[in-house]
Design an enzyme around this catalytic site. Structure first.
Site, short mmCIF file in Angstrom:
data_model
loop_
_atom_site.label_atom_id
_atom_site.label_comp_id
_atom_site.label_asym_id
_atom_site.label_seq_id
_atom_site.Cartn_x
_atom_site.Cartn_y
_atom_site.Cartn_z
N GLY A 9 31.61 -1.22 -22.89
CA GLY A 9 32.33 0.19 -23.15
C GLY A 9 31.08 0.96 -23.56
O GLY A 9 29.91 0.80 -23.12
N GLU A 54 8.58 -17.20 -2.44
CA GLU A 54 8.79 -15.97 -3.35
C GLU A 54 10.18 -15.37 -3.17
O GLU A 54 10.59 -14.96 -4.35
CB GLU A 54 7.77 -15.12 -2.73
CG GLU A 54 7.86 -13.59 -3.32
CD GLU A 54 7.19 -12.65 -2.69
OE1 GLU A 54 7.25 -11.45 -3.19
OE2 GLU A 54 6.31 -12.92 -1.85
N ARG A 55 11.08 -15.49 -2.17
CA ARG A 55 12.14 -15.09 -2.28
C ARG A 55 13.11 -15.84 -2.90
O ARG A 55 14.03 -15.58 -3.50
CB ARG A 55 12.74 -14.95 -0.69
CG ARG A 55 11.98 -13.78 -0.10
CD ARG A 55 12.03 -13.49 1.40
NE ARG A 55 11.28 -12.58 1.59
CZ ARG A 55 10.85 -12.03 2.98
NH1 ARG A 55 10.98 -12.97 3.76
NH2 ARG A 55 10.09 -10.97 3.12
N GLY A 76 4.77 -0.99 2.81
CA GLY A 76 5.65 -1.75 2.09
C GLY A 76 6.09 -3.16 2.39
O GLY A 76 5.36 -3.99 2.73
N GLU A 100 0.97 -1.16 -0.03
CA GLU A 100 -0.09 0.01 0.01
C GLU A 100 0.93 1.29 0.00
O GLU A 100 2.18 1.28 0.35
CB GLU A 100 -0.91 -0.05 1.04
CG GLU A 100 -1.87 -1.35 1.16
CD GLU A 100 -2.79 -1.25 2.71
OE1 GLU A 100 -3.49 -2.05 2.62
OE2 GLU A 100 -2.59 -0.33 3.14
#
Length: 374
Positions: free
Chosen positions: A336, A239-240, A126, A122
């Site tokens: 680069g 989830e992790r 968090g 929300e």
């Protein structure tokens, strides 16, 4: 990787290369996939691979989900939100849903008719899920849901959303419940902006608003109210680990792209790979990538055996996403000036990598969780 998992990885790779990669730039510009891509993925067996066949899935395990996630990252179509749909949203329904709920929702998720999301975050809450303000108040045999959510993955397309609510604000975490909202069947639900992100452009990430959204009490996940926080905590390790899967696969792709590039690119009359600095940097990165792969595979083995604890999952999430950031940055440097050009895949990988250290619980939160176990 067992034979059937390897076969699924190969099949997923071929599907993604044929059906998704040619249109990926289109999805990046639209900042969303389309429903047709989801239906095609469902027809190819790439949705809900770990769900039982009785509920329309493929009867696999997290190893099969991991193979699909890794194929997505190796092909470079990281914005396809399959992982959240199949290995976060669907398991909540399988593990906590009633038989009726499983038969109602999972087969349609497996075909792509339903696209899943989970509404946790929300504007004022968090990583601290106990701070959720969205309310679900009983009204007869229905709940009235009010509140707002943000940073919701699959938010523009999702039509099945697990909403983290407070059914009893006076009980804190014990007053949290998970309620399923089928957005096609309710009034008062509103999608806000498709949020303008730094990376993962093709993955729709949204604000969601619930204004007296009426859903049946039968849409509660679990036998009674107040189980939501425990359910969330039980599922966060997977989830992790999922974030770890996409991280290590991105590391491997970045290295492969960069090795090919420095073999072709010339500087001062010789290939960039012939410079000792290039060789040393790539040797270090390859070693770290190998360590990361071994660690990730061990975590998956533990998870399949039911022994992946939250602390180790937190280690995997933080360390592998940190490694992803480091490797992609170093690989961009070896490109680069061309590494800074959007036409080169490493540039997109650089942008896409950054959020990995934030969602699923910030890496700082991961370190706090690890520290508590010391």
């Amino acid at each position: 990787m067992s034979e059937d998992v390897a076969m699924l990885y190969d099949m997923a790779t071929k599907f993604l290369e044929a059906e998704i990669a040619p249109r990926y730039e289109e999805f990046e510009k639209a900042e969303s996939f389309d429903r047709d891509s989801w239906r095609k993925a469902g027809a190819a067996g790439l949705l809900c691979a770990s769900m039982p066949e009785a509920y329309g899935g493929s009867g696999g395990t997290f190893a099969h989900e991991s193979a699909i996630m890794e194929a997505i990252s190796h092909v470079g179509v990281d914005g396809f939100g399959i992982a959240l749909h199949s290995s976060i949203v669907a398991p909540y329904i399988l593990l906590y849903g009633s038989e009726e709920q499983k038969r109602k929702w999972l087969p349609r998720m497996a075909t792509g008719e339903l696209i899943g999301a989970i509404a946790m975050t929300e504007p004022g809450a968090g990583s601290d899920l106990q701070g959720v303000k969205t309310s679900a108040v009983k009204d007869g045999n229905h709940y009235l849901i009010n509140g707002s959510k943000t940073f919701i993955t699959n938010g523009q397309l999702a039509n099945l959303i697990i909403v983290v609510t407070k059914t009893d604000p006076s009980k804190g975490a014990k007053g949290t419940s998970l309620i399923v909202v089928e957005t096609d069947e309710v009034e008062g639900f509103e999608r806000g902006r498709n949020l303008d992100k730094i990376g993962l452009k093709s993955n729709d990430t949204s604000e969601l608003f619930f204004n007296d959204v009426r859903v049946p009490t039968a849409n509660l996940l679990g036998a009674e109210e107040g189980q939501g926080f425990v359910q969330l905590m039980q599922q966060l390790p997977q989830e992790r680990l999922q974030i770890g899967a996409t991280a290590i696969a991105a590391v491997e792709r970045a290295l492969a792209l960069t090795i090919d590039y420095v073999k072709e690119r010339k500087a001062f009359g010789k290939a960039v790979i012939d410079f000792q600095n290039t060789q040393f940097r790539l040797a270090e990165l390859k070693t770290e990538a190998t360590i990361g792969r071994v660690f990730y595979n061990d975590c998956v083995a533990r998870h399949l055996a039911g022994g992946l604890d939250p602390v180790t999952a937190s280690m995997a999430k933080y360390w592998l996403s940190d490694l992803q950031g480091k490797v992609v940055d170093e690989c961009l440097q070896l490109h680069g000036g061309y590494g800074y050009m959007n036409e080169y895949p490493i540039a997109r990988m650089y942008r896409d990598a950054r959020v990995q250290r934030i969602y699923g619980g910030t890496n700082e939160i991961m370190k706090l969780l690890i520290a508590r176990s010391l």
